[in-house]
Design a protein around this motif. Structure first.
Motif, PDB file in Angstrom:
ATOM      1  N   LEU A   8       0.815  -1.216   0.000  1.00  0.00           N
ATOM      2  CA  LEU A   8       0.000   0.000   0.000  1.00  0.00           C
ATOM      3  C   LEU A   8       0.848   1.266   0.000  1.00  0.00           C
ATOM      4  O   LEU A   8       0.538   2.219  -0.719  1.00  0.00           O
ATOM      5  N   TRP A   9       1.904   1.303   0.818  1.00  0.00           N
ATOM      6  CA  TRP A   9       2.755   2.491   0.829  1.00  0.00           C
ATOM      7  C   TRP A   9       3.416   2.704  -0.525  1.00  0.00           C
ATOM      8  O   TRP A   9       3.384   3.807  -1.093  1.00  0.00           O
ATOM      9  N   ASN A  10       4.033   1.657  -1.071  1.00  0.00           N
ATOM     10  CA  ASN A  10       4.709   1.780  -2.366  1.00  0.00           C
ATOM     11  C   ASN A  10       3.732   2.115  -3.480  1.00  0.00           C
ATOM     12  O   ASN A  10       3.948   3.050  -4.258  1.00  0.00           O
ATOM     13  N   GLY A  11       2.664   1.339  -3.557  1.00  0.00           N
ATOM     14  CA  GLY A  11       1.696   1.551  -4.630  1.00  0.00           C
ATOM     15  C   GLY A  11       1.025   2.908  -4.549  1.00  0.00           C
ATOM     16  O   GLY A  11       0.886   3.618  -5.559  1.00  0.00           O
ATOM     17  N   THR A  12       0.630   3.305  -3.338  1.00  0.00           N
ATOM     18  CA  THR A  12      -0.089   4.574  -3.183  1.00  0.00           C
ATOM     19  C   THR A  12       0.793   5.777  -3.479  1.00  0.00           C
ATOM     20  O   THR A  12       0.376   6.716  -4.172  1.00  0.00           O
ATOM     21  N   CYS A  13       2.010   5.761  -2.961  1.00  0.00           N
ATOM     22  CA  CYS A  13       2.914   6.894  -3.201  1.00  0.00           C
ATOM     23  C   CYS A  13       3.254   7.040  -4.687  1.00  0.00           C
ATOM     24  O   CYS A  13       3.201   8.147  -5.244  1.00  0.00           O
ATOM     25  N   LEU A  38       1.865  10.262  -7.057  1.00  0.00           N
ATOM     26  CA  LEU A  38       2.743  11.178  -7.781  1.00  0.00           C
ATOM     27  C   LEU A  38       2.586  11.029  -9.295  1.00  0.00           C
ATOM     28  O   LEU A  38       2.774  11.992 -10.034  1.00  0.00           O
ATOM     29  N   THR A  39       2.239   9.844  -9.759  1.00  0.00           N
ATOM     30  CA  THR A  39       1.925   9.672 -11.185  1.00  0.00           C
ATOM     31  C   THR A  39       0.660  10.441 -11.539  1.00  0.00           C
ATOM     32  O   THR A  39       0.559  11.052 -12.608  1.00  0.00           O
ATOM     33  N   LEU A  40      -0.322  10.433 -10.629  1.00  0.00           N
ATOM     34  CA  LEU A  40      -1.539  11.224 -10.821  1.00  0.00           C
ATOM     35  C   LEU A  40      -1.206  12.716 -10.866  1.00  0.00           C
ATOM     36  O   LEU A  40      -1.735  13.455 -11.709  1.00  0.00           O
ATOM     37  N   LEU A  41      -0.315  13.174  -9.970  1.00  0.00           N
ATOM     38  CA  LEU A  41       0.089  14.580  -9.961  1.00  0.00           C
ATOM     39  C   LEU A  41       0.789  14.967 -11.264  1.00  0.00           C
ATOM     40  O   LEU A  41       0.749  16.132 -11.679  1.00  0.00           O
ATOM     41  N   ALA A  42       1.401  13.994 -11.903  1.00  0.00           N
ATOM     42  CA  ALA A  42       2.053  14.247 -13.190  1.00  0.00           C
ATOM     43  C   ALA A  42       1.083  14.104 -14.360  1.00  0.00           C
ATOM     44  O   ALA A  42       1.499  14.129 -15.516  1.00  0.00           O
ATOM     45  N   ALA A  43      -0.208  13.959 -14.040  1.00  0.00           N
ATOM     46  CA  ALA A  43      -1.266  13.828 -15.063  1.00  0.00           C
ATOM     47  C   ALA A  43      -1.085  12.586 -15.912  1.00  0.00           C
ATOM     48  O   ALA A  43      -1.300  12.605 -17.126  1.00  0.00           O
ATOM     49  N   GLY A  44      -0.688  11.485 -15.249  1.00  0.00           N
ATOM     50  CA  GLY A  44      -0.566  10.228 -15.966  1.00  0.00           C
ATOM     51  C   GLY A  44      -1.913   9.678 -16.393  1.00  0.00           C
ATOM     52  O   GLY A  44      -2.941   9.959 -15.771  1.00  0.00           O
ATOM     53  N   HIS A  45      -1.922   8.885 -17.441  1.00  0.00           N
ATOM     54  CA  HIS A  45      -3.135   8.218 -17.918  1.00  0.00           C
ATOM     55  C   HIS A  45      -3.620   7.258 -16.817  1.00  0.00           C
ATOM     56  O   HIS A  45      -2.805   6.723 -16.054  1.00  0.00           O
TER      57      HIS A  45
END
Length: 393
Positions: A285-290, A294-301
Motif C-alpha cells: 500500500l505504501w509503495n503503490g499509493t505513493c 505522484l503519477t496522478l500529480l504528473a497527469a498520468g493516464h
C-alpha cells in the motif's frame, strides 16, 4: 582586448582564450572579430560533437524517440538537457540571442576562413552521468530540485544582467554558491571540465590557437594550461568515463530488498499470518499509493496510474528495473507523442508545458513515480520494522 580574454604565451606558441556568456550579443561579436583578426591555426570550442551538431541542426529534436531514450536509461539526461537549454533560451529572449550563438559564430567564421575547429568539451552525456553517479541520494534530490526549479523559473534578465555575469566578482560568487550547495556537481561540471578543456585546447594544432569557452571556465582553464605547459599532462581517460558501481554499491542495491523480504518472512514466522499479512500490506500500500499518487500529480493516464500502483511494490525489490521506467514506457504507449510535441519540445519546458507536451509529461511521470517509490520504500520499511518490534515487545 576584452577583460575576459587571456593571451597565454608558451615559447613560440600563443593560446588566446575568449570567455563568453552563452546568451550574450557582445560575446558573439567578440568571437567573430577575434577570429577574423588573429586568423589562428585552429579554433577550439567548448562543445562536444553532439552538441555542436544540435546547434547546427535546430530541428534535431524532431528525430527524438522517447521510448528508445528510456530503454537506454537516459530519461534523466534528456530532462536535464532540456531544462538547461530552456533556461538559457529564456535568459537570451530579451537580447535576441539563442544559447550557443557565440559557439555557432566561431564555427561559422572558422569554416569561412578554412580554419580547423576542435570540439574541446567532454560529451554532455558523460558529464551528466558522472554528476548523477557521484552524488549521494540527498545530492540527487537537490540536483533534481534545482533542475525543476530552473524549468519553472520565470526570471527575466536584461542585456546588462547577462554581461554582468561575465564579471569576475559575479562569476566567483556563483561558483562559490555552487560549491557550497552541491560540491560534487561543481567538481564534475566545472573542475573536471576545466581539466578536459585545457588538455584539448593544448592538443589543438598550430602555434596560434583561439579557444572559445564560457567565462566561468576561464581561470580554471588558464591554471590547467600552465600545469600542462610545465609537463603535467592530464589523464583524460580517468574523467571521460562513468564511474562503475563498486562491489559495495552493487551489494548495497540488494541490501534493502533482501532486508524487507527477510522482515516480512520473520513477521509470518514470529507473528503468524496476521502480522505477516499486515507487514506485506504495508509494503504494497505504501509503495503503490505513493507511486500512483505522484503519477496522478504528473497527469498520468489512468492505466499508467494503475501500473504505478501495481509495479512499485515489485520494482522496489528489484535493482534491475525502476518504477519510473515502467510507468514512463506505459505512458509513452497509451499517450503516444505527436509530431508537434517534438517540434515545440524546448519551448514547452514550463510548468504548463510539462503537462501539455506529451514527451515532457512522460519525463515528469518518470521522475515523480520514481521519487514516490523511493520515498515509500523508506516509509514502509520503517513501518514494517515498527510492526515487528511491537510484536516482539
Amino acid at each position: 582586448m576584452s577583460q575576459l580574454q587571456r593571451v597565454l604565451s608558451f615559447g613560440e606558441r600563443t593560446i588566446t582564450l575568449i570567455g563568453t556568456a552563452h546568451v550574450s550579443a557582445e560575446s558573439v561579436a567578440e568571437v567573430e572579430s577575434t577570429i577574423r583578426e588573429l586568423k589562428p591555426d585552429s579554433v577550439a570550442i567548448e562543445l562536444d560533437e553532439k552538441r555542436a551538431d544540435s546547434i547546427r541542426n535546430k530541428d534535431k529534436y524532431r528525430e527524438l524517440d522517447i521510448v528508445k531514450v528510456l530503454r537506454r536509461g537516459e530519461g534523466f539526461l534528456l530532462l536535464a538537457n532540456l531544462v538547461l537549454a530552456s533556461f538559457q533560451r529564456r535568459m537570451g529572449q530579451n537580447v535576441g540571442v539563442n544559447p550557443g550563438d557565440e559557439m555557432l559564430a566561431a564555427m561559422r567564421v572558422a569554416d569561412e576562413l578554412n580554419i580547423p575547429t576542435v570540439m574541446a568539451d567532454r560529451a554532455i552525456q558523460i558529464t551528466l552521468k558522472r554528476a548523477w553517479a557521484k552524488n549521494s541520494f540527498w545530492g540527487k534530490c537537490k540536483l533534481l530540485a534545482t533542475l525543476l526549479s530552473s524549468a519553472f523559473s520565470k526570471e527575466d534578465m536584461s542585456a546588462d544582467d547577462i554581461e554582468n555575469i561575465k564579471e569576475k566578482n559575479e562569476m566567483d560568487s556563483m561558483m562559490n554558491e555552487l560549491a557550497d550547495y552541491m560540491p560534487v556537481v561543481k567538481e564534475v561540471l566545472i573542475d573536471e571540465r576545466n581539466v578536459y578543456l585545457a588538455q584539448k585546447i593544448w592538443d589543438s594544432q598550430g602555434k596560434n590557437v583561439v579557444a572559445v569557452l564560457g567565462a566561468g571556465h576561464l581561470d580554471g582553464v588558464v591554471e590547467n594550461l600552465e600545469k600542462i605547459a610545465g609537463g603535467q599532462n592530464a589523464n583524460l581517460e580517468e574523467i571521460d568515463v562513468v564511474p562503475p558501481k563498486t562491489a559495495g554499491g552493487k551489494i548495497a542495491a540488494w541490501i534493502i530488498p533482501i532486508a524487507i523480504v527477510g522482515l516480512i518472512v520473520a513477521g509470518f514466522i514470529y507473528g503468524g499470518t496476521q502480522l505477516g499479512t499486515k507487514m506485506l500490506k504495508s509494503w504494497i500500500l505504501w509503495n503503490g499509493t505513493c507511486a500512483a499518487t505522484l503519477t496522478l500529480l504528473a497527469a498520468g493516464h489512468p492505466i499508467t496510474i494503475l501500473v504505478a500502483f501495481v509495479s512499485a511494490p515489485i520494482t522496489s525489490l528489484c535493482p534491475f528495473i525502476g518504477c519510473g521506467f515502467v510507468t514512463a514506457i506505459v505512458q509513452a504507449f497509451v499517450c503516444k507523442p505527436k509530431v508537434r510535441d517534438m517540434e515545440t519540445l524546448q519551448d514547452d519546458v514550463t510548468f504548463i508545458g510539462f503537462y501539455k507536451n506529451r514527451i515532457l509529461r512522460i519525463l515528469l511521470i518518470f521522475i515523480l513515480s520514481s521519487l514516490g517509490s523511493s520515498v515509500a520504500t523508506f516509509i514502509s520499511g520503517a513501518d514494517i520494522i515498527g510492526s515487528l518490534a511491537g510484536a516482539g515487545a
